[in-house]
Write an enzyme that holds these catalytic residues in place. Sequence first.
Site, mmCIF file in Angstrom:
data_model
loop_
_atom_site.group_PDB
_atom_site.id
_atom_site.type_symbol
_atom_site.label_atom_id
_atom_site.label_comp_id
_atom_site.label_asym_id
_atom_site.label_seq_id
_atom_site.Cartn_x
_atom_site.Cartn_y
_atom_site.Cartn_z
ATOM 1 N N CYS A 1 -13.636 -12.157 -5.439
ATOM 2 C CA CYS A 1 -12.768 -13.330 -5.435
ATOM 3 C C CYS A 1 -12.724 -13.865 -4.011
ATOM 4 C CB CYS A 1 -11.357 -12.982 -5.905
ATOM 5 S SG CYS A 1 -10.487 -14.432 -6.518
ATOM 6 N N CYS B 1 -9.796 -15.451 -2.633
ATOM 7 C CA CYS B 1 -8.454 -15.800 -2.133
ATOM 8 C C CYS B 1 -8.054 -15.071 -0.846
ATOM 9 C CB CYS B 1 -7.404 -15.632 -3.214
ATOM 10 S SG CYS B 1 -7.418 -14.060 -4.052
ATOM 11 N N CYS C 1 -8.611 -19.109 -5.055
ATOM 12 C CA CYS C 1 -9.635 -18.127 -5.413
ATOM 13 C C CYS C 1 -11.073 -18.636 -5.341
ATOM 14 C CB CYS C 1 -9.335 -17.568 -6.797
ATOM 15 S SG CYS C 1 -7.742 -16.699 -6.866
ATOM 16 N N LYS D 1 -6.388 -12.535 -17.486
ATOM 17 C CA LYS D 1 -5.489 -12.378 -16.346
ATOM 18 C C LYS D 1 -4.424 -13.459 -16.420
ATOM 19 C CE LYS D 1 -5.685 -12.456 -11.279
ATOM 20 N NZ LYS D 1 -6.620 -12.509 -10.125
ATOM 21 N N ARG E 1 0.482 -10.060 -2.670
ATOM 22 C CA ARG E 1 0.251 -11.149 -1.699
ATOM 23 C C ARG E 1 0.491 -10.642 -0.289
ATOM 24 N NH1 ARG E 1 1.381 -15.178 -6.056
ATOM 25 N NH2 ARG E 1 -0.514 -14.663 -7.204
ATOM 26 N N ARG F 1 -1.371 -20.628 -9.229
ATOM 27 C CA ARG F 1 -2.609 -20.270 -9.912
ATOM 28 C C ARG F 1 -2.570 -20.593 -11.409
ATOM 29 N NH1 ARG F 1 -4.535 -17.900 -5.444
ATOM 30 N NH2 ARG F 1 -3.848 -15.853 -4.689
ATOM 31 N N GLU G 1 -10.325 -15.709 -24.074
ATOM 32 C CA GLU G 1 -10.862 -15.520 -22.720
ATOM 33 C C GLU G 1 -11.717 -14.250 -22.641
ATOM 34 O OE1 GLU G 1 -11.122 -16.897 -19.879
ATOM 35 O OE2 GLU G 1 -9.583 -18.424 -19.623
ATOM 36 N N LYS H 1 -4.491 -7.923 -17.494
ATOM 37 C CA LYS H 1 -3.724 -7.813 -16.259
ATOM 38 C C LYS H 1 -2.618 -8.847 -16.233
ATOM 39 C CE LYS H 1 -4.311 -8.709 -11.418
ATOM 40 N NZ LYS H 1 -5.112 -9.292 -10.403
ATOM 41 N N SER I 1 0.763 -4.745 -8.753
ATOM 42 C CA SER I 1 1.666 -4.433 -7.643
ATOM 43 C C SER I 1 3.139 -4.513 -8.027
ATOM 44 C CB SER I 1 1.366 -5.365 -6.464
ATOM 45 O OG SER I 1 1.501 -6.725 -6.850
ATOM 46 N N TYR J 1 -1.743 1.918 -8.812
ATOM 47 C CA TYR J 1 -1.447 2.382 -7.453
ATOM 48 C C TYR J 1 -0.842 3.781 -7.464
ATOM 49 C CZ TYR J 1 -2.302 -2.530 -6.547
ATOM 50 O OH TYR J 1 -2.887 -3.774 -6.494
HETATM 51 C C1 PBG Z 1 -6.784 -12.073 -6.579
HETATM 52 C C2 PBG Z 1 -6.104 -10.881 -7.163
HETATM 53 C C3 PBG Z 1 -4.733 -10.740 -7.386
HETATM 54 C C4 PBG Z 1 -4.555 -9.452 -7.859
HETATM 55 C C5 PBG Z 1 -5.792 -8.848 -7.935
HETATM 56 N N1 PBG Z 1 -6.759 -9.763 -7.515
HETATM 57 C C6 PBG Z 1 -3.625 -11.673 -7.101
HETATM 58 C C7 PBG Z 1 -3.601 -13.001 -7.741
HETATM 59 O O1 PBG Z 1 -4.389 -13.314 -8.638
HETATM 60 O O2 PBG Z 1 -2.775 -13.809 -7.313
HETATM 61 C C8 PBG Z 1 -3.234 -8.845 -8.187
HETATM 62 C C9 PBG Z 1 -3.156 -7.364 -8.101
HETATM 63 C C10 PBG Z 1 -1.785 -6.828 -8.028
HETATM 64 O O3 PBG Z 1 -0.772 -7.541 -8.049
HETATM 65 O O4 PBG Z 1 -1.692 -5.596 -7.928
HETATM 66 N N2 PBG Z 1 -7.705 -12.700 -7.372
HETATM 67 ZN ZN ZN Z 2 -8.313 -14.574 -6.110
#
Ligand code: PBG
Ligand code: ZN
Length: 321
Positions: free
Chosen positions: A112, A114, A122, A192, A202, A214, A230, A245, A270, A309
């Site tokens: 990605c 970002c 992204c 996602k 973040r 997003r 998707e 996710k 997270s 995690y």
């Molecule tokens: C970025 C990405 C994100 C996560 C994994 N890859 C953040 C987003 O899409 O804003 C989130 C992972 C997490 O919160 O643990 N493409």
């Molecule tokens: Zn991204």
Amino acid sequence: MRRSRSKNIQPLLRESHLSKNDLVAPLFVDENLTEPLLITAMPGQFRYPVSGIARVAEQLWGQGIRAILLFGIPVTKDPVAQSAYDPDGVIQQAVRNVKAAVPSMVVITDVCACEYTTHGHCGIVGETRCGEKDLLNDASLELMNEIAVSHAVAGADIVAPSCMLDGMVGSIRQALDDAEFEEVLIMSYSTKFASALYGPFREAAGSGYEFGDRTTYQLNPGNSREAYLESRMDMDEGADILMVKPAGFYLDVLAGIATLGLPVAAYQVSGEYSMIKAAAAQGWIKERETVLESLICIKRAGADLIITYFASDVCRWLDEE
Ligand code: PBG
Ligand code: ZN
């Protein structure tokens, strides 16, 4: 029913099991660091320097972890994410270091832009037909090809595109095959959602965005048919592993996608981690019980892999059982 729940019978009839082979540990590698840095919004998690990541992989391997998912924080960012496909970029170095130290560790890389763009989106940003700034779909695909191939060159076993662009899986598959990486797998972040649960990430990855959000590329949390579609499309484009996710709020979606036939990964993100950590720190819930319950429920819903995690903690707890 209670006959089947007696102390000695119950273990024999357990339907879902959690093992170390189910786990993928996400790790943050920061090119700007020389020492590990605590991520304050994710107690117990760190950003690691490039020079220290092999050691971390060795420790996880010793605990029984067989797969890691790498995120990078580069020294330089620009609008078109050039540092994301630099042969000596943060992830490319990290992959080489891990593979040299622990060759059998399955190394998965987040594909990605970002973390590498100044605007924090992204991929490539431009004006849409309505004159609004947004992530451009087709203009970003070539960038994803470049990133994925550079990860494969460095030695990644699996690339994991997370940008939710249409056509990203087919495009990356073609690029990998053209570069003779037909053995590298694609684990697509196929379903996602645009979730508030990415908040702590973040801070962890330094990937906040400077305008918009997003929601024009990630899924609306209320949509399950679209969520299924998707993943179905990514399957048709050649994904090897699908993903849902976040995990815990979306178990119905996970159960549906598990019927498609491909292996499915669930990403306990997270915010899911930090919520459990925060409540446990207050003494309001028991951390170990809550984590193990959250993970067995993700397994029950149909996940083959769980990105969490808590991976290292879980190994410790499984050893104690
Ligand atoms: C970025 C990405 C994100 C996560 C994994 N890859 C953040 C987003 O899409 O804003 C989130 C992972 C997490 O919160 O643990 N493409
Ligand atoms: Zn991204």
